[in-house]
Design an enzyme around this catalytic site. Sequence first.
Site, PDB file in Angstrom:
ATOM      1  N   HIS A 184       0.820  -1.206   0.000  1.00  0.00           N
ATOM      2  CA  HIS A 184       0.000   0.000   0.000  1.00  0.00           C
ATOM      3  C   HIS A 184       0.854   1.258   0.000  1.00  0.00           C
ATOM      4  O   HIS A 184       0.610   2.194  -0.755  1.00  0.00           O
ATOM      5  CB  HIS A 184      -0.950  -0.028   1.207  1.00  0.00           C
ATOM      6  CG  HIS A 184      -2.008   1.013   1.093  1.00  0.00           C
ATOM      7  ND1 HIS A 184      -1.906   2.238   1.677  1.00  0.00           N
ATOM      8  CD2 HIS A 184      -3.162   1.030   0.388  1.00  0.00           C
ATOM      9  CE1 HIS A 184      -2.959   2.948   1.374  1.00  0.00           C
ATOM     10  NE2 HIS A 184      -3.747   2.243   0.596  1.00  0.00           N
ATOM     11  N   GLU A 427      -4.754 -13.810 -24.962  1.00  0.00           N
ATOM     12  CA  GLU A 427      -3.631 -14.040 -24.044  1.00  0.00           C
ATOM     13  C   GLU A 427      -3.291 -15.517 -23.897  1.00  0.00           C
ATOM     14  O   GLU A 427      -2.498 -15.900 -23.043  1.00  0.00           O
ATOM     15  CB  GLU A 427      -3.873 -13.371 -22.684  1.00  0.00           C
ATOM     16  CG  GLU A 427      -5.145 -13.783 -21.976  1.00  0.00           C
ATOM     17  CD  GLU A 427      -5.308 -13.081 -20.635  1.00  0.00           C
ATOM     18  OE1 GLU A 427      -4.372 -12.411 -20.162  1.00  0.00           O
ATOM     19  OE2 GLU A 427      -6.393 -13.223 -20.048  1.00  0.00           O
ATOM     20  N   ASN A 450       1.400 -10.286 -21.172  1.00  0.00           N
ATOM     21  CA  ASN A 450       2.034 -10.947 -20.017  1.00  0.00           C
ATOM     22  C   ASN A 450       1.703 -12.442 -20.035  1.00  0.00           C
ATOM     23  O   ASN A 450       2.580 -13.296 -19.936  1.00  0.00           O
ATOM     24  CB  ASN A 450       1.541 -10.349 -18.694  1.00  0.00           C
ATOM     25  CG  ASN A 450       1.656  -8.845 -18.669  1.00  0.00           C
ATOM     26  OD1 ASN A 450       2.497  -8.278 -19.346  1.00  0.00           O
ATOM     27  ND2 ASN A 450       0.808  -8.182 -17.898  1.00  0.00           N
ATOM     28  N   ASP A 451       0.400 -12.727 -20.165  1.00  0.00           N
ATOM     29  CA  ASP A 451       0.012 -14.138 -20.188  1.00  0.00           C
ATOM     30  C   ASP A 451       0.331 -14.789 -21.521  1.00  0.00           C
ATOM     31  O   ASP A 451       0.664 -15.977 -21.560  1.00  0.00           O
ATOM     32  CB  ASP A 451      -1.480 -14.288 -19.851  1.00  0.00           C
ATOM     33  CG  ASP A 451      -1.692 -14.281 -18.354  1.00  0.00           C
ATOM     34  OD1 ASP A 451      -0.948 -14.999 -17.655  1.00  0.00           O
ATOM     35  OD2 ASP A 451      -2.558 -13.539 -17.874  1.00  0.00           O
ATOM     36  N   ARG A 461       5.201 -16.746 -15.309  1.00  0.00           N
ATOM     37  CA  ARG A 461       5.503 -15.310 -15.259  1.00  0.00           C
ATOM     38  C   ARG A 461       5.879 -14.818 -13.857  1.00  0.00           C
ATOM     39  O   ARG A 461       6.417 -13.727 -13.713  1.00  0.00           O
ATOM     40  CB  ARG A 461       4.333 -14.490 -15.816  1.00  0.00           C
ATOM     41  CG  ARG A 461       3.059 -14.610 -15.013  1.00  0.00           C
ATOM     42  CD  ARG A 461       1.886 -13.973 -15.719  1.00  0.00           C
ATOM     43  NE  ARG A 461       1.660 -12.595 -15.305  1.00  0.00           N
ATOM     44  CZ  ARG A 461       0.559 -11.907 -15.585  1.00  0.00           C
ATOM     45  NH1 ARG A 461      -0.398 -12.455 -16.326  1.00  0.00           N
ATOM     46  NH2 ARG A 461       0.395 -10.691 -15.177  1.00  0.00           N
ATOM     47  N   CYS A 498      -2.577  -4.653 -23.993  1.00  0.00           N
ATOM     48  CA  CYS A 498      -2.686  -4.099 -22.643  1.00  0.00           C
ATOM     49  C   CYS A 498      -1.698  -4.730 -21.661  1.00  0.00           C
ATOM     50  O   CYS A 498      -1.714  -4.395 -20.482  1.00  0.00           O
ATOM     51  CB  CYS A 498      -4.109  -4.211 -22.119  1.00  0.00           C
ATOM     52  SG  CYS A 498      -4.678  -5.896 -21.952  1.00  0.00           S
TER      53      CYS A 498
HETATM   54  C1  PEP Z   1      -1.776  -9.769 -19.528  1.00  0.00           C
HETATM   55  O1  PEP Z   1      -1.829 -10.973 -19.279  1.00  0.00           O
HETATM   56  O2  PEP Z   1      -0.941  -9.264 -20.316  1.00  0.00           O
HETATM   57  C2  PEP Z   1      -2.719  -8.830 -18.895  1.00  0.00           C
HETATM   58  C3  PEP Z   1      -2.810  -7.577 -19.281  1.00  0.00           C
HETATM   59  O3  PEP Z   1      -3.457  -9.274 -17.870  1.00  0.00           O
HETATM   60  P1  PEP Z   1      -2.872  -9.611 -16.406  1.00  0.00           P
HETATM   61  O4  PEP Z   1      -1.466  -9.080 -16.340  1.00  0.00           O
HETATM   62  O5  PEP Z   1      -3.797  -8.944 -15.454  1.00  0.00           O
HETATM   63  O6  PEP Z   1      -2.955 -11.094 -16.364  1.00  0.00           O
HETATM   64 MG    MG Z   2      -3.551 -11.788 -18.302  1.00  0.00          MG
END
Ligand code: PEP
Ligand code: MG
Length: 548
Positions: A184, A427, A450-451, A461, A498
């Site tokens: 936080h 993803e 990311n995924d 990850r 994203c």
């Molecule tokens: C991703 O997987 O790239 C994503 C934007 O979602 P998160 O990081 O919340 O899994």
């Molecule tokens: Mg994701």
Amino acid sequence: MDSYLGLRVFEGYALGKIAVYQTVKVEKSVGLGAEAEFERFEKARKDCVAALDRSYMDTLAKLGEEEAQLFATHKLMAEDLDFEDAVRGELLNNVSAEYAVDKAGAMLAEMFSSMDDKYMKERAKDVREVATRIIAFLRHEENGFSLEEPSIILCEDLPSSELMKLEKKMILGIVFTKGASNSHVSILTRMLEIPSMCGVDNLEVTPELNGVYAVLDGMKSELILKPTYKTINDYSNRKKEFEAKKAELQTLKGKPTVTADGHQLHIYNNIASSYEVENAIRNDAEGIGLFRSEFIYLEANDYPSEEDQFTHYKRVVEAMNGKEVIIRTIDIGADKKIGYFDLPDEENPALGFRSIRICKARPEILAVQLQALYRASAYGNLAVMVPMIISESEIDFVHEMAAMARENLTVRGIPFNKDMKIGIMVETPAAAVLSDIFAKKVDFFSVGSNDLTQYTLAIDRVNPNLGSSFNPYHRALCRLIKLATENAHKAGIPIGICGELARDPKMLPFFLAIGVDELSVSPAYTLTLRDIISKIDTREVDVDSYIN
Ligand code: PEP
Ligand code: MG
């Protein structure tokens, strides 16, 4: 000159003297008797509650309701009867109130830590913080930590209340040797835009470091103690350049995002709470590309009601005033477990019961969320996106659930936008490979890089030992993103990115050249990205070099 590396909290540079913050140590000592010590405790607690009310009001004014809420929680803890009983119990051993409060705080913290629920686990730190604050009042040290001159704070961890008491202009930077980047206080530090780092395992916080000159490099997350004259000179130039650049970037506010050869795209923001929308607006986001709605669930003690969720979604949609807001349906599971969901233990959680899979097994959860989302759609430009899609049947399921939500609201006479867009995250490799089919069934795609990296490369990850193998520039990944982009455009739908890759300067030329329509990043990167993009000429990008 000694140098220490850590993890990033917020970028920027700081040069100045160190001010050490140390947690109070309480020795066991004999008290004046149980009754007299309890009276001392009651007085200190009353003063502490008044101070917490002040912290609440201060934070409300500086950062908003959500950040201030922490102090309301602390007040509840200070007034809690279990806490009071634990102090009374300790005082029977003829100890001082300071010692009794310390022990009672430690005992309750231990109890919170042992709970399964992540929310309750995190309360352990809060109860310790409350105990420390009451002890400061008992010792008449309530003004606690203060800064005589603008300084770099060095601490193991810093109570949020201490941070909010300080004047921002007195804090040059913060080094949390033990803190975490998503604690936080780290989030508050980022919101206050203070150069900072955390997780410096090999640096001991001792009073001898008070007044030592230091340089904090928030870009590299490095702390340099007793820098040479040359290092100081070098960093003071870097700081000036960084600040000049930051000021220059402000001139990009209100301007469109356009490449050097005239292609326009949109920079959206990722947010994790409805209050963060203010940050996005301050940084000139052109929309919200990912609102991770699961954080509403993670912060609650039980399933948030339709009304609760509606309040959050409506706040964001209204604040964005007609700009697009993409809210993702819950992505619970894998590394985001919630006690009250009562999910089974799994051998491979990242490959297990997660997001849409949970929704299919427990459709009532998605039903409530979709009703709240449709209700909020009446207040602006809201779109919904579903994570972890791997099959057409999942998309069909979402459409059926959406139709039921619309029917529910129609029966209840509640207004909504019947044409609210529904998209999916790309993803999983399955979603990218089948993107030609999926594109015909949804309104937009958003690549969760990311995924997509994790599942394409089969590399966890969140496993720190595999960090160097987690290669988001892998050609396989680039090919999948290109394929999904081509298929989206063939079907006439837009595609965004994203994941973290959306702000990676190395990947931007590729994304622009293949025609990605929108990039969604943390608010702080919005203007930097607009600037970088304005200098990229897509005609000069060698797309082949990314995929072959
Ligand atoms: C991703 O997987 O790239 C994503 C934007 O979602 P998160 O990081 O919340 O899994
Ligand atoms: Mg994701």
